[in-house]
Design an enzyme around this catalytic site. Structure first.
Site, PDB file in Angstrom:
ATOM      1  N   GLU A 163       0.845  -1.193   0.000  1.00  0.00           N
ATOM      2  CA  GLU A 163       0.000   0.000   0.000  1.00  0.00           C
ATOM      3  C   GLU A 163       0.879   1.242   0.000  1.00  0.00           C
ATOM      4  O   GLU A 163       1.813   1.341   0.795  1.00  0.00           O
ATOM      5  CB  GLU A 163      -0.910   0.026   1.228  1.00  0.00           C
ATOM      6  CG  GLU A 163      -1.940   1.132   1.153  1.00  0.00           C
ATOM      7  CD  GLU A 163      -2.930   1.139   2.327  1.00  0.00           C
ATOM      8  OE1 GLU A 163      -3.756   2.059   2.388  1.00  0.00           O
ATOM      9  OE2 GLU A 163      -2.857   0.241   3.175  1.00  0.00           O
TER      10      GLU A 163
ATOM     11  N   GLY B  35       3.047   2.379  10.544  1.00  0.00           N
ATOM     12  CA  GLY B  35       2.895   1.708  11.828  1.00  0.00           C
ATOM     13  C   GLY B  35       2.641   0.228  11.638  1.00  0.00           C
ATOM     14  O   GLY B  35       3.214  -0.611  12.326  1.00  0.00           O
ATOM     15  N   ALA B  36       1.771  -0.095  10.675  1.00  0.00           N
ATOM     16  CA  ALA B  36       1.436  -1.483  10.404  1.00  0.00           C
ATOM     17  C   ALA B  36       0.609  -1.533   9.124  1.00  0.00           C
ATOM     18  O   ALA B  36       0.222  -0.499   8.579  1.00  0.00           O
ATOM     19  CB  ALA B  36       0.662  -2.107  11.566  1.00  0.00           C
ATOM     20  N   MET B  37       0.325  -2.751   8.663  1.00  0.00           N
ATOM     21  CA  MET B  37      -0.411  -2.936   7.415  1.00  0.00           C
ATOM     22  C   MET B  37      -1.381  -4.091   7.562  1.00  0.00           C
ATOM     23  O   MET B  37      -1.024  -5.150   8.066  1.00  0.00           O
ATOM     24  CB  MET B  37       0.590  -3.195   6.273  1.00  0.00           C
ATOM     25  CG  MET B  37      -0.046  -3.370   4.926  1.00  0.00           C
ATOM     26  SD  MET B  37      -0.945  -1.886   4.417  1.00  0.00           S
ATOM     27  CE  MET B  37      -2.215  -2.612   3.399  1.00  0.00           C
ATOM     28  N   GLU B  38      -2.607  -3.884   7.065  1.00  0.00           N
ATOM     29  CA  GLU B  38      -3.719  -4.794   7.323  1.00  0.00           C
ATOM     30  C   GLU B  38      -3.861  -5.923   6.323  1.00  0.00           C
ATOM     31  O   GLU B  38      -4.946  -6.488   6.183  1.00  0.00           O
ATOM     32  CB  GLU B  38      -5.032  -3.991   7.355  1.00  0.00           C
ATOM     33  CG  GLU B  38      -5.508  -3.468   5.986  1.00  0.00           C
ATOM     34  CD  GLU B  38      -5.089  -2.048   5.681  1.00  0.00           C
ATOM     35  OE1 GLU B  38      -5.739  -1.398   4.851  1.00  0.00           O
ATOM     36  OE2 GLU B  38      -4.111  -1.588   6.303  1.00  0.00           O
TER      37      GLU B  38
ATOM     38  N   HIS C 220      -6.588  -1.673  15.263  1.00  0.00           N
ATOM     39  CA  HIS C 220      -6.830  -0.962  14.000  1.00  0.00           C
ATOM     40  C   HIS C 220      -6.654  -1.899  12.808  1.00  0.00           C
ATOM     41  O   HIS C 220      -7.532  -1.976  11.930  1.00  0.00           O
ATOM     42  CB  HIS C 220      -5.869   0.220  13.905  1.00  0.00           C
ATOM     43  CG  HIS C 220      -6.012   1.029  12.661  1.00  0.00           C
ATOM     44  ND1 HIS C 220      -6.761   2.193  12.593  1.00  0.00           N
ATOM     45  CD2 HIS C 220      -5.510   0.854  11.401  1.00  0.00           C
ATOM     46  CE1 HIS C 220      -6.714   2.684  11.377  1.00  0.00           C
ATOM     47  NE2 HIS C 220      -5.958   1.897  10.635  1.00  0.00           N
ATOM     48  N   GLU C 221      -5.534  -2.605  12.769  1.00  0.00           N
ATOM     49  CA  GLU C 221      -5.282  -3.465  11.610  1.00  0.00           C
ATOM     50  C   GLU C 221      -6.246  -4.646  11.571  1.00  0.00           C
ATOM     51  O   GLU C 221      -6.677  -5.074  10.495  1.00  0.00           O
ATOM     52  CB  GLU C 221      -3.832  -3.951  11.612  1.00  0.00           C
ATOM     53  CG  GLU C 221      -2.787  -2.841  11.685  1.00  0.00           C
ATOM     54  CD  GLU C 221      -2.974  -1.744  10.649  1.00  0.00           C
ATOM     55  OE1 GLU C 221      -3.519  -2.005   9.561  1.00  0.00           O
ATOM     56  OE2 GLU C 221      -2.570  -0.593  10.937  1.00  0.00           O
TER      57      GLU C 221
ATOM     58  N   HIS D 170      -9.587  -3.570  10.187  1.00  0.00           N
ATOM     59  CA  HIS D 170      -9.554  -3.392   8.735  1.00  0.00           C
ATOM     60  C   HIS D 170     -10.051  -4.633   7.991  1.00  0.00           C
ATOM     61  O   HIS D 170     -10.392  -4.539   6.803  1.00  0.00           O
ATOM     62  CB  HIS D 170      -8.132  -3.098   8.266  1.00  0.00           C
ATOM     63  CG  HIS D 170      -7.819  -1.638   8.116  1.00  0.00           C
ATOM     64  ND1 HIS D 170      -8.657  -0.749   7.481  1.00  0.00           N
ATOM     65  CD2 HIS D 170      -6.729  -0.910   8.506  1.00  0.00           C
ATOM     66  CE1 HIS D 170      -8.110   0.458   7.484  1.00  0.00           C
ATOM     67  NE2 HIS D 170      -6.950   0.393   8.107  1.00  0.00           N
TER      68      HIS D 170
END
Length: 866
Positions: free
Chosen positions: A130, A270-273, A306-307, A310
């Site tokens: 992303e 921060g992170a990826m879903e 959060h992730e 998603h």
């Protein structure tokens, strides 16, 4: 092979939302075969493509730095004249309506310093796709409205990469000759390519399971380096709590048999879903009392949630195009904020979220980079991962939820998920679902998605003692922003109450809807003039201007039953004194000191809330209240007030510091609140100038059994000149020099310190052997923190501007995304005096003149200069 190049490579294309058109070709299925090696990875991609509609346009597959080794159509190897390159894109003319396309490319992950696509990090091979990283892995129509089912096979050296992970569920695995092995994964859910993920490496697993509401057992895994396994317990519990919360609050169940998380050291975000395989910056997974603060623990919990959230708000329902980014990010931030509030304190969480919004998004809205929640154009989509998209986007969802109420909001969200499951949707689709599911007209509310800028609401209360009525006059305005000089009135929900001065209570809260430029509301039965409490709970992301005296604010700081409004009154008391002092007015600080004393000694209040309420506003926030920022005057005024509060309430701070000391570490809300309040008390004690202040701070640093108290004491010492400061910094460095995440705190603490020599110290730290531009966390810990240190960054010499500009220029050649995120502080030059403005503009111009500048940085800097 033909090569068609752009006629103007120096002018990157501007992408406009209104130019959206559906894909010419769909890719319902894709099979990927990876032969993994850090120096030379081969990727064979097999795409099943189908023509969309009656047209004769060729298949265009996006690429970035790729050269095709082979191109096949329906099993036949094409010759050079049968395909062409247009810039980085592969163009294949095709007859008919359905084909199988096969390409072969070669990558060098160890040379990928951009950390987009497939790259090497700490012995791992991992991906980040992303927004447009998949085109750096293979040729593909890299846009979010192409939804495909993925089958992925990976082959690698078994000793070096014993673990092979991808999206979905594992299908099969096996051994190969020469010490190699393979694994195949299949994701049954169609997804856009930005959600593709792959990780290969020597990893250990924190394993657990979760039983869904329908009775399925999901295998959970958090994959880290073996030595980091003891620091994964909190993240695993956060994941299980998130899964249960999403079922309870939204009725959403996880849909695969496996959910994996991998922590990597080098990560731009921060992170990826990614579907079924979340890839995290290690700072949002690893936590223990020795190395993580309470803020770190909260961050891990929030980002894991959060992730995971998603999976529905982003994966099962994704974005049609990148202009709709807030469709998934704003909604998911709203969801993770509510989850975190349910896990801890609703009042404190709301204060924290608003502080972040004001510090980041309000500044964005008032500067050259202002853009709507749904932007109209971009050059580089990575530049739109902003506080406006995330934080303001979440506030829009919060306003809708407030207007609808819990039951109707749940009906609207159910309709949205059910209607668009498996689709690429738009912000308009979400709003329509809320209208239909919640039974509300949101035509005017849509302007929040269309108009940039933070609305200002002027509130005037007029009392008529003869009629015993009160008229509340509300006026709204939105300052001009780039490309939007004139604004239409917004629909602004304002939770409001009128307090009776005599009894200290109100008669009930009212939700007022401000929909016009000017609007009045009348209330009856008030023999005496009440005190206005407005935008309670921060019900709308606006700036409220109300003529309330220091006496009235002090009343609200003691009596308001809405925690955020009570906090806000206390903060406004302080702001009035500090802004007045900067302007040369001698405003009495007595009301502030009294309010702080009364709040700090109120036994009914949560210590965490007390700590938030009695903390002085930041220098950056104070600057935002002024037409022209004077960093030196703001710093001097704030320091002086902090000293006076410390001196006048010194016995109170000593009592709090002693009484809030715990016998052992706990993550309970009560224990976290006690630590927060104890640290504020220490800050005021040291600021008071008392002789034993540095000694007390060093003792807390030395004796602490947790990082929260240790780092807070270090930060307090770092603001001053003392022997204890130098000793603590040396001890901290030697204790944590081998732990990258904790060493980041050492850099950050010094870069953000209110020390007279911070500029020179940061310059020295940039030459430190442990500083590197190759790791985004380390760059953010030093230069990101320094650029947020208003007094130091805006040193009148301009040295701070030059250092950050030098960093941007050097970093742009390595990692343009991270470099671009350092540019906005320089873009605020219009808010400062002419001397500083000239220096900031000169650095922006120097950056823009740099040969080979990335479009990431060029867009940010160019807009900042316009």
């Amino acid at each position: 092979m033909a090569d068609i190049q752009s006629t103007n490579a120096a002018a990157p294309a501007i992408i406009h939302r209104q130019d959206y058109s559906p894909p010419d070709w769909f890719v319902p299925e894709i099979s990927l075969d990876f032969t993994l090696d850090p120096a030379s990875t081969q990727v064979r991609a097999t795409l099943s493509v189908t023509r969309n509609g009656a047209h004769e346009r060729p298949l265009i597959l996006d690429g970035d730095g790729l050269s095709p080794m082979e191109v096949q159509v329906d099993g036949r190897l094409l010759q050079g004249g049968e395909w062409m390159m247009k810039g980085d894109a592969l163009v294949i003319p095709l007859p008919g309506d359905a084909h199988q396309i096969e390409t072969l490319v070669e990558l060098a992950p160890e040379n990928n310093s951009k950390l987009m696509g497939l790259y090497a990090s700490g012995g791992l091979l991992c991906t980040q796709c992303e927004a447009e990283g998949f085109r750096r892995i293979t040729f593909f129509p890299d846009r979010p409205d192409i939804l495909s089912r993925y089958s992925v096979c990976m082959e690698a050296d078994q000793t070096r990469y014993p673990i092979l992970l991808s999206n979905g569920d594992p299908v099969e695995q096996g051994s190969l000759p020469n010490g190699r092995h393979w694994a195949r994964w299949n994701d049954p859910f169609p997804k856009p390519c930005y959600l593709f993920a792959l990780v290969a490496g020597d990893l250990s697993c924190k394993a657990d399971s979760f039983v869904t509401m329908s009775g399925r057992t999901v295998r959970l895994g958090i994959w880290v380096k073996e030595g980091d396994l003891p620091r994964t317990d909190h993240a695993m519990q956060a994941l299980k709590n998130s899964m249960a919360w999403d079922e309870r609050v939204y009725g959403r169940e996880y849909d695969l048999d496996v959910f994996n998380i991998v922590a990597v050291a080098d990560f731009n975000f921060g992170a990826m879903e990614n579907k079924g395989l979340n890839i995290f910056n290690s700072r949002y997974i690893l936590a223990d009392p020795e190395t993580a603060t309470d803020i770190d623990y909260d961050g891990v919990e929030a980002v894991v949630a959060h992730e995971y959230f998603h999976n529905w708000s982003g994966n099962r329902v994704t974005c049609r195009d990148w202009f709709q980014l807030s469709l998934k990010e704003g909604f998911t931030v709203f969801r993770d904020q509510n989850f975190s509030a349910d896990m801890g304190s609703h009042a404190v969480k709301r204060i924290e979220d608003v502080r972040v919004l004001r510090a980041a998004q309000f500044q964005e809205d008032s500067g050259p980079l202002a853009h709507p929640v749904r932007p109209e154009s971009y050059i580089e989509i990575s530049n739109f991962y902003t506080a406006t998209i995330y934080n303001k986007g979440a506030e829009l969802i919060r306003m809708i939820a407030l207007m609808l109420g819990p039951d109707r909001f749940r009906a609207g969200s159910d309709l949205y998920f059910d209607r668009h499951d498996g689709q690429a949707a738009t912000c308009e689709d979400f709003v329509k679902a809320m209208e239909e599911g919640g039974g509300i007209d949101l035509r005017q509310f849509r302007r929040w998605y269309e108009q940039a800028g933070t609305p200002h609401v002027r509130a005037t209360l007029r009392h008529d003692p003869a009629a015993q009525t009160v008229e509340l006059l509300l006026e709204q305005s939105i300052p001009p922003t780039p490309g939007q000089p004139d604004k239409q009135p917004m629909a602004i929900p304002l939770r409001t109450a009128l307090f009776d001065r005599a009894v200290g209570r109100h008669r009930g809260e009212t939700l007022l809807m401000l929909t016009q430029a000017q609007q009045s509301f009348t209330f009856s039965g008030f023999a005496d003039a009440p005190i206005l409490s407005i935008n309670r709970g921060f019900s709308a992301p606006v700036i409220v201007e109300a003529d309330r005296s220091q006496t009235e604010l002090a009343f609200l700081s003691a009596h308001d039953d809405d925690p955020f409004a009570r906090y806000e009154a206390m903060q406004q008391l302080m702001v009035n004194v500090l802004v007045g002092r900067v302007a040369g007015q001698n405003i009495d600080e007595g009301a502030v000191v009294a309010a702080i004393r009364d709040t700090a000694t109120d036994p009914k209040l949560d210590p965490a809330f007390i700590a938030e309420a009695i903390r002085l506003p930041s220098e950056a926030y104070l600057g935002d209240q002024m037409a022209q920022v004077d960093p030196d005057a703001i710093h001097a005024a704030r320091d002086a007030l902090q000293q006076r509060i410390g001196q006048q309430l010194e016995p109170l701070w000593r009592d709090i510091h002693a009484n809030m000391k715990a016998n052992g570490f706990s993550l309970s809300p009560a224990a976290k609140g006690a630590r927060k309040l104890r640290n504020i008390a220490l800050l005021y004690l040291v600021a008071s100038g008392t002789d034993d202040g540095p000694t007390m701070a060093f003792s807390q640093f030395d004796e602490a059994d947790n990082m929260t108290e240790r780092q807070s004491a270090l930060a307090t010492l770092a603001n001053n000149i003392s022997n204890e400061r130098e000793a603590a910094l040396d001890i901290f460095y030697n204790r944590y020099r081998s732990d990258a995440l904790t060493l980041d705190k050492w850099f950050q603490t010094q870069a953000f310190a209110s020390h007279p020599d911070t500029v020179d110290l940061v310059e020295e730290l940039a030459r430190h052997p442990d500083f590197t531009l190759s790791n985004p966390n380390r760059v953010r810990s030093l230069f990101g923190a320094f650029a947020g240190n208003q007094w130091a960054f805006h040193h009148k010499s301009g040295k701070g501007y030059r250092m950050v500009a030098d960093c941007i220029i050097a970093l742009d050649k390595i990692n343009p995304q991270t470099a671009a995120r350092l540019a906005p502080p320089l873009g605020r030059w219009r808010r400062f005096d002419e001397g500083r403005a000239v220096l900031m503009r000169a650095e922006l111009q120097r950056i823009l003149a740099e040969p080979g500048l990335s479009k990431d940085v060029a867009e940010q800097v160019g807009k900042s200069l316009n």
